[in-house]
Design a protein around this motif. Structure first.
Motif, PDB file in Angstrom:
ATOM      1  N   LYS A 139       0.854  -1.191   0.000  1.00  0.00           N
ATOM      2  CA  LYS A 139       0.000   0.000   0.000  1.00  0.00           C
ATOM      3  C   LYS A 139       0.889   1.239   0.000  1.00  0.00           C
ATOM      4  N   PRO A 140       1.446   1.581  -1.163  1.00  0.00           N
ATOM      5  CA  PRO A 140       2.334   2.745  -1.200  1.00  0.00           C
ATOM      6  C   PRO A 140       1.582   4.036  -0.951  1.00  0.00           C
ATOM      7  N   SER A 141       2.302   4.990  -0.405  1.00  0.00           N
ATOM      8  CA  SER A 141       1.705   6.295  -0.142  1.00  0.00           C
ATOM      9  C   SER A 141       1.337   6.985  -1.451  1.00  0.00           C
ATOM     10  N   PRO A 142       0.238   7.742  -1.483  1.00  0.00           N
ATOM     11  CA  PRO A 142      -0.135   8.449  -2.717  1.00  0.00           C
ATOM     12  C   PRO A 142       0.928   9.421  -3.190  1.00  0.00           C
ATOM     13  N   LEU A 143       1.764   9.893  -2.258  1.00  0.00           N
ATOM     14  CA  LEU A 143       2.806  10.849  -2.627  1.00  0.00           C
ATOM     15  C   LEU A 143       4.103  10.173  -3.067  1.00  0.00           C
ATOM     16  N   ILE A 144       4.138   8.847  -2.941  1.00  0.00           N
ATOM     17  CA  ILE A 144       5.353   8.108  -3.285  1.00  0.00           C
ATOM     18  C   ILE A 144       5.038   7.090  -4.379  1.00  0.00           C
ATOM     19  N   THR A 145       5.773   7.165  -5.449  1.00  0.00           N
ATOM     20  CA  THR A 145       5.640   6.197  -6.541  1.00  0.00           C
ATOM     21  C   THR A 145       6.921   5.370  -6.607  1.00  0.00           C
ATOM     22  N   LEU A 146       6.799   4.086  -6.345  1.00  0.00           N
ATOM     23  CA  LEU A 146       7.971   3.208  -6.331  1.00  0.00           C
ATOM     24  C   LEU A 146       8.418   2.895  -7.750  1.00  0.00           C
ATOM     25  N   THR A 147       9.690   3.071  -8.009  1.00  0.00           N
ATOM     26  CA  THR A 147      10.267   2.695  -9.292  1.00  0.00           C
ATOM     27  C   THR A 147      10.473   1.180  -9.321  1.00  0.00           C
ATOM     28  N   PRO A 148      10.694   0.597 -10.516  1.00  0.00           N
ATOM     29  CA  PRO A 148      10.971  -0.849 -10.568  1.00  0.00           C
ATOM     30  C   PRO A 148      12.161  -1.261  -9.698  1.00  0.00           C
ATOM     31  N   ALA A 149      13.196  -0.410  -9.672  1.00  0.00           N
ATOM     32  CA  ALA A 149      14.354  -0.742  -8.836  1.00  0.00           C
ATOM     33  C   ALA A 149      13.991  -0.715  -7.359  1.00  0.00           C
ATOM     34  N   GLN A 150      13.134   0.243  -6.955  1.00  0.00           N
ATOM     35  CA  GLN A 150      12.708   0.319  -5.557  1.00  0.00           C
ATOM     36  C   GLN A 150      11.820  -0.869  -5.196  1.00  0.00           C
ATOM     37  N   LYS A 151      11.013  -1.319  -6.138  1.00  0.00           N
ATOM     38  CA  LYS A 151      10.175  -2.496  -5.885  1.00  0.00           C
ATOM     39  C   LYS A 151      11.044  -3.736  -5.668  1.00  0.00           C
ATOM     40  N   VAL A 152      12.075  -3.849  -6.477  1.00  0.00           N
ATOM     41  CA  VAL A 152      12.997  -4.971  -6.305  1.00  0.00           C
ATOM     42  C   VAL A 152      13.678  -4.897  -4.939  1.00  0.00           C
ATOM     43  N   ASP A 153      14.068  -3.687  -4.537  1.00  0.00           N
ATOM     44  CA  ASP A 153      14.718  -3.505  -3.245  1.00  0.00           C
ATOM     45  C   ASP A 153      13.767  -3.816  -2.093  1.00  0.00           C
ATOM     46  N   GLN A 154      12.487  -3.490  -2.255  1.00  0.00           N
ATOM     47  CA  GLN A 154      11.502  -3.782  -1.211  1.00  0.00           C
ATOM     48  C   GLN A 154      11.353  -5.283  -1.004  1.00  0.00           C
ATOM     49  N   LEU A 155      11.565  -6.049  -2.054  1.00  0.00           N
ATOM     50  CA  LEU A 155      11.429  -7.508  -1.953  1.00  0.00           C
ATOM     51  C   LEU A 155      12.754  -8.205  -1.663  1.00  0.00           C
ATOM     52  N   SER A 156      13.794  -7.445  -1.376  1.00  0.00           N
ATOM     53  CA  SER A 156      15.098  -8.057  -1.124  1.00  0.00           C
ATOM     54  C   SER A 156      15.093  -8.946   0.113  1.00  0.00           C
ATOM     55  N   VAL A 157      14.167  -8.700   1.037  1.00  0.00           N
ATOM     56  CA  VAL A 157      14.121  -9.482   2.263  1.00  0.00           C
ATOM     57  C   VAL A 157      13.685 -10.923   1.993  1.00  0.00           C
ATOM     58  N   ILE A 158      13.010 -11.165   0.888  1.00  0.00           N
ATOM     59  CA  ILE A 158      12.599 -12.539   0.554  1.00  0.00           C
ATOM     60  C   ILE A 158      13.353 -13.065  -0.665  1.00  0.00           C
ATOM     61  N   ASN A 159      14.437 -12.385  -1.030  1.00  0.00           N
ATOM     62  CA  ASN A 159      15.238 -12.772  -2.191  1.00  0.00           C
ATOM     63  C   ASN A 159      16.529 -13.424  -1.706  1.00  0.00           C
ATOM     64  N   PHE A 160      16.625 -14.738  -1.847  1.00  0.00           N
ATOM     65  CA  PHE A 160      17.799 -15.466  -1.356  1.00  0.00           C
ATOM     66  C   PHE A 160      19.077 -15.048  -2.071  1.00  0.00           C
ATOM     67  N   SER A 161      18.976 -14.600  -3.318  1.00  0.00           N
ATOM     68  CA  SER A 161      20.171 -14.194  -4.061  1.00  0.00           C
ATOM     69  C   SER A 161      20.846 -12.982  -3.434  1.00  0.00           C
ATOM     70  N   GLN A 162      20.104 -12.197  -2.643  1.00  0.00           N
ATOM     71  CA  GLN A 162      20.714 -11.059  -1.952  1.00  0.00           C
ATOM     72  C   GLN A 162      21.780 -11.524  -0.959  1.00  0.00           C
ATOM     73  N   LEU A 163      21.663 -12.749  -0.516  1.00  0.00           N
ATOM     74  CA  LEU A 163      22.677 -13.331   0.361  1.00  0.00           C
ATOM     75  C   LEU A 163      23.688 -14.135  -0.440  1.00  0.00           C
ATOM     76  N   TYR A 164      23.220 -15.027  -1.284  1.00  0.00           N
ATOM     77  CA  TYR A 164      24.090 -16.001  -1.932  1.00  0.00           C
ATOM     78  C   TYR A 164      25.019 -15.365  -2.959  1.00  0.00           C
ATOM     79  N   GLN A 165      24.538 -14.373  -3.686  1.00  0.00           N
ATOM     80  CA  GLN A 165      25.325 -13.796  -4.770  1.00  0.00           C
ATOM     81  C   GLN A 165      26.310 -12.729  -4.312  1.00  0.00           C
ATOM     82  N   LYS A 166      26.387 -12.454  -3.036  1.00  0.00           N
ATOM     83  CA  LYS A 166      27.309 -11.452  -2.520  1.00  0.00           C
ATOM     84  C   LYS A 166      28.395 -12.127  -1.686  1.00  0.00           C
ATOM     85  N   SER A 167      29.628 -11.654  -1.864  1.00  0.00           N
ATOM     86  CA  SER A 167      30.741 -12.208  -1.090  1.00  0.00           C
ATOM     87  C   SER A 167      31.026 -11.398   0.166  1.00  0.00           C
ATOM     88  N   VAL A 168      30.344 -10.269   0.341  1.00  0.00           N
ATOM     89  CA  VAL A 168      30.531  -9.451   1.534  1.00  0.00           C
ATOM     90  C   VAL A 168      29.240  -8.699   1.813  1.00  0.00           C
TER      91      VAL A 168
END
Length: 339
Positions: A139-168
């Motif tokens: 439920k995004p705020s009416p004053l805030i429009t999420l870009t595709p990159a921001q949407k991807v970042d919002q879902l990073s908490v359920i994206n296993f590659s955010q852990l596995y694909q990083k070495s640090v």
């Protein structure tokens, strides 16, 4: 023409005299030094040929000196990757992540077993924490429009590659995300108990947490290997492993150096690579143990699930039999009594 032939003959004769006299002198004087032998040789060689003999002696001495210099160079020639291998070894020796993994898993078990976090604050339920995390995404705020990159970042908490694909893992936000991700996968709906819980509930929760700790340990170890350390130039364990495993293939200069290195230097390089390979084999053994534990925990959970289904099936069968018996008894009671 005759003078050339005479000169060649004289030279050959001098060589023969040199070797014959030197063999005789060295044979007769086994304990005297080389200088004494050469002095005896000069005394027995004809004065006319002394300059030629001295030239031959100097030539042979220079050859021996060059050979000695080359042998010294071969035996002291360093391996092309010595400096980087020593740095990697020193950094690997400074990293110890086992205690941090034990502490991280223990904190999560405390938080999910007793209803409070490790610092004593109330533990949020998984449902409420996830709802808060994704409130802006759903439920995004009416004053805030999420870009595709921001949407991807919002879902990073359920994206296993955010852990596995990083070495640090550096930022606190990434740490929080992978920490929550580990709990969502390993122990999503914790059965929180208290001192008022029944013994059966406590026992069931303990079995649940023991099984969850196996997968939690796997995730916490993955995270620990990606944490940078000040003792290793702010590099994580995985970064050091990655660099030492791949820098030779990426470095053109290494191929140039190895192609002109002595045999001894190449052998030193191979020994260094084998030492790192033995360390990697030990890490692989630990990983295989971890995989075995995960499979054993999975089989155990499936066995409990099968047993529960069997008990439920038996209970349902008994209940159905009781229903059928009660129905038959009711039908029999409703029949009219004949005289």
């Amino acid at each position: 023409m005759r003078s050339n032939i005479k000169l060649r003959y004289s030279f050959l004769l001098t060589v023969l005299l040199f070797f014959s006299f030197s063999a005789k002198v060295f044979a007769e004087c086994t304990l005297c030094d080389v200088k004494t032998s050469l002095d005896d040789l000069n005394g027995k060689v004809d004065k006319k040929n002394s300059e030629i003999a001295q030239a031959i002696i100097n030539y042979l001495a220079q050859i021996e000196q060059d050979r000695y210099t080359l042998l010294v160079k071969w035996h002291t020639d360093p391996a092309p990757g010595t400096d980087r291998a020593m740095t990697a070894g020193q950094n690997l020796g400074k990293i110890a992540y086992s205690d941090s993994v034990i502490l991280a898993v223990g904190k999560k078990l405390v938080a999910s077993f007793g209803g409070g976090s490790s610092d004593g604050s109330p533990q949020k339920t998984t449902e409420s924490e996830i709802a808060t995390k994704f409130s802006e995404y759903l439920k995004p705020s009416p004053l805030i429009t999420l870009t595709p990159a921001q949407k991807v970042d919002q879902l990073s908490v359920i994206n296993f590659s955010q852990l596995y694909q990083k070495s640090v893992i550096i930022s606190e936000g990434d740490r929080d995300n992978v920490d929550l991700l580990a709990r969502l996968i390993a122990d999503p709906f914790a059965k929180i108990i208290s001192d008022k819980s029944s013994p059966e509930d406590i026992a069931n929760a303990a079995v649940e947490k023991a099984t969850a700790s196996v997968s939690l340990n796997a995730f916490m170890e993955m995270i620990a290997k990606r944490n940078p350390s000040a003792d290793t130039q702010n590099k994580s364990l995985l970064q050091i492993m990655e660099e030492e495993s791949s820098w030779r293939m990426k470095d053109v200069k290494w191929f140039q150096n190895i192609s002109v290195s002595s045999q001894e230097a190449v052998l030193r390089e191979i020994a260094q690579m084998m030492a790192f390979n033995m360390w990697m084999n030990y890490q692989q053994y630990r990983q295989n143990e971890q995989i075995t534990a995960l499979m054993a925990a999975s089989v155990s959970s499936q066995a409990r699930l099968v047993n529960m289904m069997a008990v439920m099936s038996k209970t349902l069968g008994n209940a159905q039999a009781e229903v059928d018996a009660a129905k038959a008894q009711a039908e029999a009671a409703s029949l009219p009594i004949k005289d």
